[in-house]
Design a protein around this motif. Structure first.
Motif, PDB file in Angstrom:
ATOM      1  N   ALA A  63       0.860  -1.180   0.000  1.00  0.00           N
ATOM      2  CA  ALA A  63       0.000   0.000   0.000  1.00  0.00           C
ATOM      3  C   ALA A  63       0.894   1.226   0.000  1.00  0.00           C
ATOM      4  CB  ALA A  63      -0.916   0.014   1.209  1.00  0.00           C
ATOM      5  N   CYS A  64       0.424   2.299  -0.621  1.00  0.00           N
ATOM      6  CA  CYS A  64       1.189   3.539  -0.662  1.00  0.00           C
ATOM      7  C   CYS A  64       0.382   4.672  -0.039  1.00  0.00           C
ATOM      8  CB  CYS A  64       1.555   3.904  -2.101  1.00  0.00           C
ATOM      9  SG  CYS A  64       2.760   2.793  -2.860  1.00  0.00           S
ATOM     10  N   LYS A 109       5.976  13.229   0.684  1.00  0.00           N
ATOM     11  CA  LYS A 109       6.768  12.082   0.254  1.00  0.00           C
ATOM     12  C   LYS A 109       5.858  10.874   0.048  1.00  0.00           C
ATOM     13  CE  LYS A 109      10.721  14.289   0.964  1.00  0.00           C
ATOM     14  NZ  LYS A 109      11.568  14.733  -0.178  1.00  0.00           N
ATOM     15  N   ILE A 110       6.195  10.073  -0.966  1.00  0.00           N
ATOM     16  CA  ILE A 110       5.432   8.853  -1.235  1.00  0.00           C
ATOM     17  C   ILE A 110       6.099   7.700  -0.493  1.00  0.00           C
ATOM     18  CG2 ILE A 110       4.607   7.255  -2.994  1.00  0.00           C
ATOM     19  CD1 ILE A 110       4.910   9.600  -5.010  1.00  0.00           C
ATOM     20  N   GLY A 136      14.503  -3.527  -1.202  1.00  0.00           N
ATOM     21  CA  GLY A 136      15.133  -2.300  -0.738  1.00  0.00           C
ATOM     22  C   GLY A 136      14.589  -1.096  -1.473  1.00  0.00           C
ATOM     23  N   LEU A 137      14.877   0.079  -0.949  1.00  0.00           N
ATOM     24  CA  LEU A 137      14.373   1.312  -1.544  1.00  0.00           C
ATOM     25  C   LEU A 137      14.923   1.520  -2.951  1.00  0.00           C
ATOM     26  CD1 LEU A 137      12.816   3.953  -1.438  1.00  0.00           C
ATOM     27  CD2 LEU A 137      14.751   4.980  -0.226  1.00  0.00           C
ATOM     28  N   VAL A 185       8.701   6.137  -5.582  1.00  0.00           N
ATOM     29  CA  VAL A 185       8.561   6.141  -4.128  1.00  0.00           C
ATOM     30  C   VAL A 185       9.769   6.800  -3.465  1.00  0.00           C
ATOM     31  CG1 VAL A 185       7.082   4.104  -4.097  1.00  0.00           C
ATOM     32  CG2 VAL A 185       9.550   3.829  -3.907  1.00  0.00           C
ATOM     33  N   ASP A 186       9.523   7.444  -2.340  1.00  0.00           N
ATOM     34  CA  ASP A 186      10.581   8.123  -1.590  1.00  0.00           C
ATOM     35  C   ASP A 186      11.063   7.309  -0.395  1.00  0.00           C
ATOM     36  OD1 ASP A 186      10.572  10.778  -2.978  1.00  0.00           O
ATOM     37  OD2 ASP A 186       8.491  10.760  -2.293  1.00  0.00           O
ATOM     38  N   ALA A 187      10.238   6.371   0.065  1.00  0.00           N
ATOM     39  CA  ALA A 187      10.610   5.574   1.229  1.00  0.00           C
ATOM     40  C   ALA A 187       9.898   4.234   1.159  1.00  0.00           C
ATOM     41  CB  ALA A 187      10.239   6.308   2.521  1.00  0.00           C
ATOM     42  N   VAL A 188      10.476   3.229   1.800  1.00  0.00           N
ATOM     43  CA  VAL A 188       9.844   1.915   1.861  1.00  0.00           C
ATOM     44  C   VAL A 188       9.903   1.414   3.302  1.00  0.00           C
ATOM     45  CG1 VAL A 188      11.987   0.708   1.231  1.00  0.00           C
ATOM     46  CG2 VAL A 188       9.780  -0.431   0.916  1.00  0.00           C
TER      47      VAL A 188
END
Length: 491
Positions: free
Chosen positions: A416-417, A427-428, A441-442, A459-462
């Protein structure tokens, strides 16, 4: 034909055939029919009349099903509310539909007594109602018009107030008649009931069963997301038709060993609806169960199932989102604005609701708020919710597009985002459940997003989490997810 006629007819054809299987035991059509008449007689004696509402605040039991049938037999409208709901929410629902009676179990009576239950809302236990009149005192079944309301399903409204989706006999039966024919349900089948009664998936579970004279297996709420127990139940109860949200299947696949053994020998059809099913997990399930029919159904509560897509071997090589298919149940589907490849999904036809209880009747087509697009094969694909459209650094973004890419990574079991922050700081964040010992990994997800999406959608972060938070209906709870991330960020 009316919804309450289905049990009556099946009880006449095969009175000793099993109708409901639950932790309470196995109950025949004769027993269900008699209990429904008993509740009909009791409700009638209490002064409940055609058009009155009866709220059921309860767990999934034989009595709950019989009370639904009893209400329909006297022309009343039932509104099921899961026992998981607090008394305060039940009172808000009651304030919206002004029921003649709220019926609950012993636990509900206790919880209502422990709070500030409004005495103006009539409340009784199943046991109280059940003992008030014999089955033979039931009046003749009410001759409902096809467009009279049958039941109300309450969903969460955008304002925070519950919204009651009002469904007629015609609405429900247009879907049920199509579904029974499409799935080929017969009296020999055992259908699962995984969803709570207030969730529209249960309409198929119950009424397809009763139309065909089959039996329905009630999955206890406590097992609904216990992956090991669910997998065991499918085998133990010899389920032939399974229906749930994809999250339940993914959970069984990842944590319940669903695919570790041979396919369940009795299972012939696997149905799923309610949310997107990550494509690589569809591939995994299809490969493991090649002889089980798999159907992806789509439709909001306001329309029930209005499109269907059957998964076959041709889907195994696809990397596109799983289609939601073509119109069914006599409905018609279009994309708005017209002549656009992508836009809002609009439904018209016999399954479209009467309207929201207490509001103006629904007129014409229903605008779902879901975004769809036509795939290269002419099949409709679900993109995401219109209200999941966000703006990041000036760009309008549909989070479902990003989730499709993230979920396609083989290391991801569920994704999910959400967008954290606002303005230039937005940030996404991708939140994933790992499919194995280690999640992606990111940098890996950034590369995959950059390959398939505009740069502003990368995406900016995971975050790798044990599981995604779910609503009572088993869908991803985005509000809870965003709160978890913002709470962590504020520490």
């Amino acid at each position: 034909m009316r919804l309450h006629q289905l049990v009556i007819d099946s009880a006449r054809r095969a009175p000793d055939a099993p109708a409901v299987r639950s932790s309470q035991g196995v109950f025949s059509y004769r027993e269900l029919d008699d209990l429904a008449n008993r509740y009909a007689a009791a409700l009638h004696r209490r002064g409940v009349r055609p058009g009155d509402r009866v709220v059921l605040w309860t767990h999934k039991t034989l009595d709950a099903i019989a009370l639904m049938q009893g209400a329909l037999r006297i022309g009343a409208i039932y509104a099921p509310v899961s026992a998981n709901n607090p008394a305060a929410r039940v009172e808000r629902i009651a304030a919206g539909c002004s029921p003649a009676l709220v019926v609950t179990d012993a636990d509900g009576i206790r919880r209502a007594a422990g709070g500030a239950w409004d005495d103006s809302v009539p409340l009784a236990s199943f046991a109280e109602v059940r003992e008030e009149a014999p089955a033979k005192a039931a009046p003749p079944p009410y001759e409902s018009g096809p467009d009279e309301p049958a039941y109300i399903l309450y969903t969460s409204g955008s304002t925070g107030e519950p919204k009651g989706v009002c469904i007629s006999h015609r609405n429900a039966l247009s879907f049920v008649n199509w579904a029974v024919e499409e799935v080929g349900v017969t009296a020999d089948d055992r259908l699962s009931n995984h969803a709570p009664f207030n969730f529209d998936l249960s309409v198929f579970d119950l009424y397809a069963t009763f139309l065909a004279g089959a039996s329905v297996v009630l999955v206890p709420e406590g097992l609904a997301y216990d992956p090991t127990q669910l997998g065991a139940l499918i085998r133990r109860e010899k389920i032939t038709v399974w229906y749930s949200v994809p999250s339940a299947l993914v959970l069984m696949m990842q944590r319940g060993g669903l695919l570790a053994d041979e396919p369940p020998p009795s299972l012939r059809v696997c149905l799923f609806a309610g949310e997107a099913f990550p494509i690589h997990q569809v591939h995994e399930l299809r490969t493991a169960w090649p002889d089980v029919r798999m159907l992806n159904w789509y439709g909001p509560t306001e329309t029930n199932v209005c499109t269907s897509y059957e998964v076959t071997d041709r889907d195994l090589g696809s990397t596109r989102p799983l289609p939601i298919g073509t119109a069914v149940s006599g409905d018609r589907i279009r994309i708005h604005p017209p002549r656009e490849r992508e836009g809002e999904i609009v439904v018209s036809g016999p399954t479209v609701m009467l309207g929201y209880w207490g509001e103006e009747p629904q007129k014409g087509a229903y605008h779902t708020g879901d975004i769809g697009r036509m795939g290269p094969d002419g099949m409709l694909e679900y993109v995401g919710r219109r209200d999941h459209m966000v703006k990041v650094r000036g760009h309008r973004i549909e989070l479902g597009d990003i989730e499709t890419v993230v979920a396609a990574n083989p290391k991801v079991a569920a994704a999910a985002c959400v967008v954290v922050g606002g303005g230039l700081d937005a940030k996404i964040h991708a939140v994933v459940v790992a499919a194995g010992p280690k999640g992606p990994g990111l940098l890996e997800l950034k590369r995959e997003c950059a390959d398939r999406l505009p740069l502003y959608m990368v995406v900016d972060a995971v975050h790798v989490v044990p599981e995604l938070p779910l609503t009572d209906n088993g869908k991803t709870d985005r509000h809870a997810l965003l709160k978890q991330l913002t709470d962590v960020g504020s520490r």
